[in-house]
Write an enzyme that holds these catalytic residues in place. Structure first.
Site: not given
Ligand code: PEP
Length: 287
Positions: A22-24, A114, A116, A194, A240, A261-262
């Protein structure tokens, strides 16, 4: 079948292993394609379904960048493209939104719910449930995100909160339409557990807690009428995830991959994550 003979025993196929990035709100149409191609060429691992979810405006660039064989794994699996959200209606006066039919030819997966978007756009389980139905109606595979807040886990309510989310998001879904898409070898529904407190914080859940949650989610799916107690629905861990952290989750048979994500913006990290996922996929294929 010959009269008197028992039907041939067909063991359930192992669940697929999925790594979704997920590149957000990162990358632009100018640089997303190159990143996608770099990740694709460095993650050519058999048996792992790879999905990249860039921002809407980068979908076409990513689709084009992963369209050739340079990103294909030896077993023929390519990189698939997902959107980060979808509107529940097919069209209408909804400024700024993107509907499921608009994604045709751009994406074959979509993330729904998600945390966010729950946090920043006030999305409710009821709305998210409608998105899941809209996605399925237009042949998009959904990654449905669920997860508890830190206070909820500390209060011992994590299982109850996620059970409610799954019920409220999927209560109107016909389980028969959300199983495996056998022809394509892809699930119509994947759930990403998540925990909200683990997203973007550098703090991961424990693998055993994620597995306990995956078992609980499958129990809820079973109660909703999903075949075999939800045994066919892949459940990913998200929060994470890095190349260093992924092994703890994939060591759990209940966990089928990760929503990243990141770290999904870093080719080195994705190479490590998908390499580890390949070990799980190979082990499952061998059983
Ligand atoms: C996500 O965006 O779904 C996520 C899990 O982010 P991160 O891996 O950065 O915690």
């Amino acid at each position: 079948m010959i009269p008197g003979m028992a039907p041939a025993f067909r063991p359930a196929a192992p669940r697929p292993v999925v790594i979704a990035g997920n590149w957000k709100m990162h990358t632009t149409p100018a640089d997303a394609g190159e990143l996608a191609r770099t990740i694709g060429t460095r993650t050519r691992v058999p048996g792992v379904i790879r999905v990249l979810c860039p921002p809407f405006v980068c979908l076409a660039a990513v689709r084009d960048a992963v369209a050739d064989d340079s990103v294909r794994a030896p077993d023929g699996l390519g990189v698939e493209v997902g959107a980060q959200d979808v509107h529940p209606e097919p069209a209408g006066a909804f400024t700024g939104w993107t509907s499921a039919p608009m994604l045709a030819g751009l994406a074959s997966w979509v993330i729904a719910g998600h945390s966010e978007r729950r946090r920043d756009a006030g999305e409710t389980d009821e709305l998210i449930g409608r998105k899941v139905l809209a996605a399925r109606a237009h042949d998009l595979r959904t990654i449905l995100c669920v997860g508890e807040q830190l206070e909820e886990r500390e209060a011992g309510r994590a299982l109850e909160v996620v059970d409610r989310q799954v019920r409220d998001c999927l209560g109107d879904a016909d389980p028969a339409r959300f199983g495996m898409d056998e022809g394509a070898g892809r699930p119509w529904l994947t759930i990403a557990y998540e925990p909200v407190w683990a997203i973007g914080t550098g703090r991961t859940a424990r693998g055993s807690d994620a597995a306990e949650m995956a078992d609980a989610i499958r129990a809820t799916l079973g109660a909703l009428g999903f075949p075999n107690g939800g045994a066919g629905v892949p459940i990913l861990y998200g929060g994470s995830v890095t190349a260093a952290a992924i092994a703890e989750f994939l060591a759990e048979p209940a966990i089928d991959g990760a929503l990243v994500g990141g770290a999904s913006l870093k080719a080195d990290e994705m190479a490590g994550i998908v390499a580890r996922a390949g070990l799980t996929a190979a082990a499952r294929a061998a059983t």
